[in-house]
Design an enzyme around this catalytic site. Structure first.
Site, PDB file in Angstrom:
ATOM      1  N   GLU A 175       0.818  -1.218   0.000  1.00 48.99           N
ATOM      2  CA  GLU A 175       0.000   0.000   0.000  1.00 48.99           C
ATOM      3  C   GLU A 175       0.855   1.273   0.000  1.00 48.99           C
ATOM      4  OE1 GLU A 175      -2.715   0.576   3.306  1.00 48.99           O
ATOM      5  OE2 GLU A 175      -3.658   2.287   2.354  1.00 48.99           O
ATOM      6  N   LYS A 217      -2.388  -1.958  -3.308  1.00 45.51           N
ATOM      7  CA  LYS A 217      -3.449  -1.087  -2.769  1.00 45.51           C
ATOM      8  C   LYS A 217      -3.020   0.367  -2.971  1.00 45.51           C
ATOM      9  CE  LYS A 217      -5.974  -0.023   1.480  1.00 45.51           C
ATOM     10  NZ  LYS A 217      -6.661  -0.556   2.644  1.00 45.51           N
TER      11      LYS A 217
HETATM   12  C1  5MM Z   1      -8.145   1.753   8.221  1.00 47.59           C
HETATM   13  O1  5MM Z   1      -7.106   2.701   8.246  1.00 47.59           O
HETATM   14  C2  5MM Z   1      -5.778   2.246   7.966  1.00 47.59           C
HETATM   15  C3  5MM Z   1      -4.743   3.021   8.714  1.00 47.59           C
HETATM   16  O2  5MM Z   1      -4.910   2.961  10.034  1.00 47.59           O
HETATM   17  P1  5MM Z   1      -3.781   3.674  10.956  1.00 47.59           P
HETATM   18  O3  5MM Z   1      -3.473   5.006  10.326  1.00 47.59           O
HETATM   19  O4  5MM Z   1      -4.457   3.775  12.245  1.00 47.59           O
HETATM   20  O5  5MM Z   1      -2.603   2.757  10.948  1.00 47.59           O
HETATM   21  C4  5MM Z   1      -5.392   2.569   6.514  1.00 47.59           C
HETATM   22  O6  5MM Z   1      -4.155   1.997   6.178  1.00 47.59           O
HETATM   23  C5  5MM Z   1      -6.401   2.072   5.572  1.00 47.59           C
HETATM   24  O7  5MM Z   1      -6.319   0.680   5.489  1.00 47.59           O
HETATM   25  C6  5MM Z   1      -6.193   2.647   4.181  1.00 47.59           C
HETATM   26  O8  5MM Z   1      -5.716   3.960   4.202  1.00 47.59           O
HETATM   27  C7  5MM Z   1      -7.516   2.639   3.479  1.00 47.59           C
HETATM   28  O9  5MM Z   1      -8.447   3.322   4.265  1.00 47.59           O
HETATM   29  P2  5MM Z   1      -9.290   4.471   3.574  1.00 47.59           P
HETATM   30  O10 5MM Z   1     -10.117   5.037   4.697  1.00 47.59           O
HETATM   31  O11 5MM Z   1      -8.305   5.428   2.979  1.00 47.59           O
HETATM   32  O12 5MM Z   1     -10.099   3.738   2.526  1.00 47.59           O
END
Ligand code: 5MM
Length: 339
Positions: A175, A217
């Site tokens: 990601e 991702k």
């Molecule tokens: C769910 O949030 C994840 C990050 O959590 P932390 O910042 O607490 O580690 C984040 O990696 C998430 O999986 C991705 O950004 C995708 O989430 P969004 O909200 O951007 O779809």
């Protein structure tokens, strides 16, 4: 086909995507405070259990990314969380980075940490039922950033992570998130994402990663949040697909976007538009956190004992995103079903 190649395909099988429920305790506390719910381990579990036991999981969610706390928790009926997820036909996964820190040498930027002791942690997560993992690198756009240092060091860390994960027979989600913050236009986002992806795949190759057993991702190619550039969804889709075609090797089976601060509908609509013009072999899907959970969380906070409406909202969002993986979503459907 090897075991990890098979898992990667299942995670983003047509009609399905990934639920990113891997918020660290700090992030989850922010999310819960925003709806005036106290952030305790019990409340974090209650919300997540409500989602994981929804009907929508069966048809539309191929994998769930968990956080360390959640993968070790048990449901009210005594099942482990990975068991609950597996029972609904989905695959449990785990976030294994330990978050972002200041990048030494360029302290306005971030580096993702978590490589120390990772091999041992991975073995433990495998025993707990995880079959895939996630590691997120973040890049900011400004006049001087991201620096070459940030692009190179984050790509290196992602590749070292991916190698350890494949050694443990799990699928690494890679990601690299180019953030939406800023007033840059869509071309700038394209240019930065291109550089970031190019470097990531250079490092992944160097570390002998089996790309068929990985999922990417990425962010979509979007104008910055504060930009005057109001690119249409058709333009976003065209540029996003162009960037992926150019910089992601064909062996990668699946691409599951992050939502990154888009509204729930924007994230669904953009994914749908990308799939309308997808002429690649990539399965193009979602791995949304906020864009799958926001409305459900808002409703849940009103009555945390009543699962029904929260699950209905989550089922609907999952279904809408599921439809957009085959370009079958429409605004009419969105309204009809939610009415
Ligand atoms: C769910 O949030 C994840 C990050 O959590 P932390 O910042 O607490 O580690 C984040 O990696 C998430 O999986 C991705 O950004 C995708 O989430 P969004 O909200 O951007 O779809």
């Amino acid at each position: 086909m090897s075991e990890i190649e098979n898992i990667a395909k299942q995670m983003v099988a047509k009609g399905k995507g990934i639920l990113a429920a891997d918020e660290s305790t700090g992030t989850m506390t922010k999310r819960l405070s925003s709806v005036h719910v106290e952030s305790t381990p019990e409340n974090r579990l209650k919300f997540r259990e409500t989602l994981f036991s929804s009907e929508g999981m069966k048809n539309y969610i191929g994998g769930v990314i968990l956080y360390d706390e959640t993968i070790k928790q048990k449901t009210s009926s005594g099942k482990t969380i990975p068991e609950l997820i597996k029972n609904s036909g989905s695959i449990p996964g785990i976030k294994v980075d330990s978050g972002v820190k200041k990048l030494a040498g360029s302290p306005d930027e971030k580096i993702t940490e978590g490589l120390d002791g990772l091999r041992e942690r991975l073995a433990e997560y495998y025993k707990l039922g995880a079959r895939f993992t996630k590691w997120r690198a973040v890049y900011n756009i400004s006049d001087k950033y991201p620096s070459e240092l940030s692009i190179k060091s984050n790509a290196h860390a992602l590749a070292r992570y991916a190698a350890l994960v494949q050694e443990t027979k799990m699928v690494p989600i890679i990601e690299p998130e180019v953030l939406m913050d800023g007033n840059h236009n869509i071309n700038k986002c394209y240019e930065v994402t291109a550089k970031v992806l190019k470097e990531c795949y250079r490092e992944l190759k160097l570390h002998n990663i089996n790309l068929k057993g990985t999922i990417l991702k990425p962010n979509m190619i979007l104008p910055g949040k504060d930009s005057k550039d109001k690119s249409k969804t058709s333009e976003i889709a065209k540029m996003t697909l162009k960037c992926l075609k150019e910089y992601v090797p064909n062996e990668v089976p699946g691409i599951a976007f992050l939502s990154g601060g888009q509204t729930e509908i924007e994230a669904t609509q953009n994914l749908n538009e990308i799939n309308k013009i997808n002429d690649t072999s990539f399965l193009i899907s979602f791995s949304y956190g906020r864009a799958l959970q926001q409305s459900a969380l808002k409703n849940w906070s009103k009555n945390i004992k009543d699962k029904t409406i929260t699950q209905k909202i989550f089922n609907h969002r999952s279904k809408m995103n599921g439809l957009s993986t085959s370009a079958k979503w429409t605004m009419d459907l969105e309204k009809q079903i939610s009415a």
